[in-house]
Design an enzyme around this catalytic site. Structure first.
Site, PDB file in Angstrom:
ATOM      1  N   HIS A 193       7.302 -85.132  21.592  1.00  0.00           N
ATOM      2  CA  HIS A 193       7.769 -85.473  20.250  1.00  0.00           C
ATOM      3  C   HIS A 193       9.135 -86.155  20.316  1.00  0.00           C
ATOM      4  O   HIS A 193      10.148 -85.642  19.865  1.00  0.00           O
ATOM      5  CB  HIS A 193       7.824 -84.279  19.327  1.00  0.00           C
ATOM      6  CG  HIS A 193       7.721 -84.714  17.886  1.00  0.00           C
ATOM      7  ND1 HIS A 193       6.640 -84.408  17.094  1.00  0.00           N
ATOM      8  CD2 HIS A 193       8.540 -85.491  17.123  1.00  0.00           C
ATOM      9  CE1 HIS A 193       6.807 -84.954  15.896  1.00  0.00           C
ATOM     10  NE2 HIS A 193       7.953 -85.628  15.901  1.00  0.00           N
TER      11      HIS A 193
ATOM     12  N   HIS B 292      15.648 -92.372  47.716  1.00  0.00           N
ATOM     13  CA  HIS B 292      15.137 -91.652  48.885  1.00  0.00           C
ATOM     14  C   HIS B 292      13.631 -91.796  48.935  1.00  0.00           C
ATOM     15  O   HIS B 292      12.955 -91.936  47.914  1.00  0.00           O
ATOM     16  CB  HIS B 292      15.552 -90.176  48.852  1.00  0.00           C
ATOM     17  CG  HIS B 292      14.958 -89.385  47.720  1.00  0.00           C
ATOM     18  ND1 HIS B 292      13.737 -88.782  47.790  1.00  0.00           N
ATOM     19  CD2 HIS B 292      15.445 -89.096  46.487  1.00  0.00           C
ATOM     20  CE1 HIS B 292      13.482 -88.147  46.659  1.00  0.00           C
ATOM     21  NE2 HIS B 292      14.497 -88.326  45.843  1.00  0.00           N
TER      22      HIS B 292
ATOM     23  N   GLU C 295      -0.103 -87.310  18.493  1.00  0.00           N
ATOM     24  CA  GLU C 295       0.792 -87.117  17.354  1.00  0.00           C
ATOM     25  C   GLU C 295       2.188 -87.623  17.720  1.00  0.00           C
ATOM     26  O   GLU C 295       2.417 -88.120  18.824  1.00  0.00           O
ATOM     27  CB  GLU C 295       0.843 -85.635  16.963  1.00  0.00           C
ATOM     28  CG  GLU C 295       1.423 -84.727  18.044  1.00  0.00           C
ATOM     29  CD  GLU C 295       1.408 -83.259  17.677  1.00  0.00           C
ATOM     30  OE1 GLU C 295       0.694 -82.879  16.726  1.00  0.00           O
ATOM     31  OE2 GLU C 295       2.102 -82.470  18.347  1.00  0.00           O
TER      32      GLU C 295
ATOM     33  N   ASP D 146      11.170 -81.418  17.863  1.00  0.00           N
ATOM     34  CA  ASP D 146      10.805 -82.674  17.194  1.00  0.00           C
ATOM     35  C   ASP D 146      12.046 -83.471  16.791  1.00  0.00           C
ATOM     36  O   ASP D 146      12.164 -83.927  15.643  1.00  0.00           O
ATOM     37  CB  ASP D 146       9.961 -82.397  15.939  1.00  0.00           C
ATOM     38  CG  ASP D 146       8.823 -81.429  16.203  1.00  0.00           C
ATOM     39  OD1 ASP D 146       8.218 -81.519  17.282  1.00  0.00           O
ATOM     40  OD2 ASP D 146       8.553 -80.577  15.330  1.00  0.00           O
TER      41      ASP D 146
ATOM     42  N   ARG E   5      12.116 -74.421  21.885  1.00  0.00           N
ATOM     43  CA  ARG E   5      12.135 -75.838  22.215  1.00  0.00           C
ATOM     44  C   ARG E   5      13.546 -76.371  21.951  1.00  0.00           C
ATOM     45  O   ARG E   5      14.151 -76.064  20.927  1.00  0.00           O
ATOM     46  CB  ARG E   5      11.086 -76.594  21.391  1.00  0.00           C
ATOM     47  CG  ARG E   5       9.660 -76.232  21.790  1.00  0.00           C
ATOM     48  CD  ARG E   5       8.625 -76.942  20.940  1.00  0.00           C
ATOM     49  NE  ARG E   5       8.593 -76.451  19.568  1.00  0.00           N
ATOM     50  CZ  ARG E   5       7.788 -76.918  18.634  1.00  0.00           C
ATOM     51  NH1 ARG E   5       6.950 -77.909  18.907  1.00  0.00           N
ATOM     52  NH2 ARG E   5       7.803 -76.401  17.410  1.00  0.00           N
TER      53      ARG E   5
END
Length: 503
Positions: free
Chosen positions: A310, A386, A246, A69, A344
């Protein structure tokens, strides 16, 4: 955005009437444009650049491991500030640097820690930092220690010039019409009016969260007036795993406001949607906004990036490029709850703009150095790209990744460079029969030589670049009739067709 066109490399198919017509029209447009520009070059007239041309910027991903986030803001003090969710969900961290890449190694400061009990005692999520009325504010979501899923939005305030110092005052909870699950507060200004946008579960609507908008009140932790529901997740790509909208984020350009948001579960299904409105419209009227029917940013198996979302937006160091900030993972399969997976990562890449003035996020690029585009010097709205293996120059390349290449150390060495395809990693620009293709590296010395070029100052403009063949010195990559060839260049027009500008 329109759905992406087929990208090469792919299985070859016979060329039918529709494709032949497309090629003929494209080549006629390219020839006409080349003739007009050739006349201009010969006459010494200036050749205009596209409206959204901006110098290339390159970064190395990931920017920060185990930071989800992410929110990055560039302040007037010359620093970038980064805050993000930590996998322990127990604190708010902040780092700063004078460059975006510098954030990767900048020391990190914990500016606030969750409460030991009660409110704001669990699930510290998605902080954002904003500078409003000469004070710093951090918006974040938190649960209770005795009810971790009772997620609500809160605000911190700091009067120090440097937000890594001084004290943070808790300004309390952001009150909305419903006392329900709410998170991901963000703020922006349009035409002098400050708005708050956020995600919330609304009673009577069977979704996990929708996106809302309201004006801010006298204080930046209060809203006032009408609350507008902007997004209810209904499309298939918004409802995989959970019915989620969200993480709203806003970028403005060309008289329009673009609001991106994240959808679906926080695994490989996570992706970005987008709303668009005129900056002069009543933004609190839901009818002022149009919603993209397809994701504008999603997982990409070819580049090895999964669950991008996010996001936030910032700008490059020179202020000329918009930068997309987001998190993702570099693997698809997750064991257990994705929220328990810590991996993440914060990533950044350049955001481009289509000819119609809309943002083009492209695809999450591979890890490592970010790619660039090569704009033709004498066809200044056309880019090297391409299509079905063959390399050409074309305008309005909405399938952005077809026109993005990583400039890497030459496969044949000798100080050369090679151009690796972004959406087909391991495929390189190479000449064969003096025509240019994008093909997979087969490991042979011949391929390495065919895919290696000496980078020269632009033959028609020193600010650009030209690519001279490593194994056929004196021959340069140039466009002719819309296609890329490896040829000797002699005339002014030929030098112009062998010159490109990095974006």
């Amino acid at each position: 955005m329109p759905p992406p066109r087929p990208t090469g490399p792919a299985p070859r198919t016979p060329v039918g009437p529709d494709r032949t017509g497309h090629d003929v029209r494209r080549r006629l447009r390219a020839i006409l444009a080349a003739v007009l520009v050739t006349i201009a070059v010969a006459a010494g007239l200036p050749v205009a650049a596209p409206a959204h041309a901006a110098p290339a910027v390159t970064y190395t991903n990931p920017l920060a491991n185990q930071r989800a986030d992410p929110h990055i803001v560039r302040h007037t003090d010359g620093y970038y500030y980064l805050t993000a969710t930590v996998p322990q969900y127990d604190r708010i961290v902040l780092r700063r640097a004078t460059t975006l890449q510098g954030l990767a190694t900048a020391p990190e400061t914990t500016i606030w820690h969750r409460h030991a009990s009660g409110e704001m005692g669990a699930h510290i999520w998605a902080p954002e930092i904003h500078f409003i009325n000469n004070r710093w504010y951090v918006y974040f979501a938190a649960g209770r220690s005795d009810d971790v899923w009772r997620i609500r939005m809160y605000v911190l305030e700091n009067a120090s010039a440097n937000p890594l110092t001084g004290s943070w005052t808790e300004r309390g909870r952001i009150t909305t019409p419903w006392d329900t699950f709410s998170l991901d507060a963000s703020t922006f200004v349009v035409d002098g009016v400050r708005y708050l946008t956020w995600a919330q579960q609304e009673p009577g609507i069977s979704t996990n969260s929708n996106v809302y908008l309201a004006r801010m009140g006298a204080n930046p932790w209060q809203i006032t007036g009408t609350v507008t529901r902007l997004v209810v997740p209904t499309y298939d790509w918004e409802t995989r795993g959970f019915r989620v909208a969200e993480g709203p984020a806003v970028i403005q350009r060309n008289g329009r406001v673009f609001l991106t948001y994240s959808a679906s579960a926080t695994d490989a299904n996570y992706c970005l949607g987008m709303l668009t409105a005129s900056a002069t419209a009543n933004l609190l009227d839901p009818a002022a906004w149009s919603k993209s029917p397809t994701p504008v940013f999603a997982s990409n198996a070819a580049t090895g990036q999964y669950g991008p979302g996010h996001n936030s937006f910032t700008v490059s160091e020179d202020g000329q490029s918009d930068i997309l900030v987001y998190h993702d993972r570099n693997y698809r399969d997750i064991v257990g709850d994705p929220l328990d997976d810590p991996n993440r990562r914060t990533r950044i890449q350049k955001l481009y703009w289509n000819a119609d003035g809309t943002p083009n996020l492209g695809i999450p690029v591979p890890d490592g150095v970010t790619p660039v585009r090569l704009r033709s010097h004498d066809l200044p709205t056309s880019y090297l790209r391409h299509y079905d293996y063959r390399v050409r120059v074309e305008p309005n390349v909405t399938n952005l990744a077809d026109s993005q290449f990583r400039i890497v150390a030459g496969l044949a060495g000798g100080g050369s460079v090679s151009l690796e395809s972004t959406n087909n990693p391991g495929y390189y620009l190479r000449h064969r029969g003096f025509a240019l293709y994008v093909e997979r590296d087969d490991g042979t010395a011949l391929f390495d030589a065919d895919a290696s070029f000496q980078r020269r100052a632009g033959l028609a403009a020193a600010t650009g670049l030209s690519l001279e063949s490593q194994n056929f010195p004196g021959r340069y990559v140039r466009h002719r009739d819309g296609l890329l060839h490896l040829e000797a260049v002699n005339s002014t027009a030929e030098r112009a067709s062998a010159t490109f500008h990095l974006e």
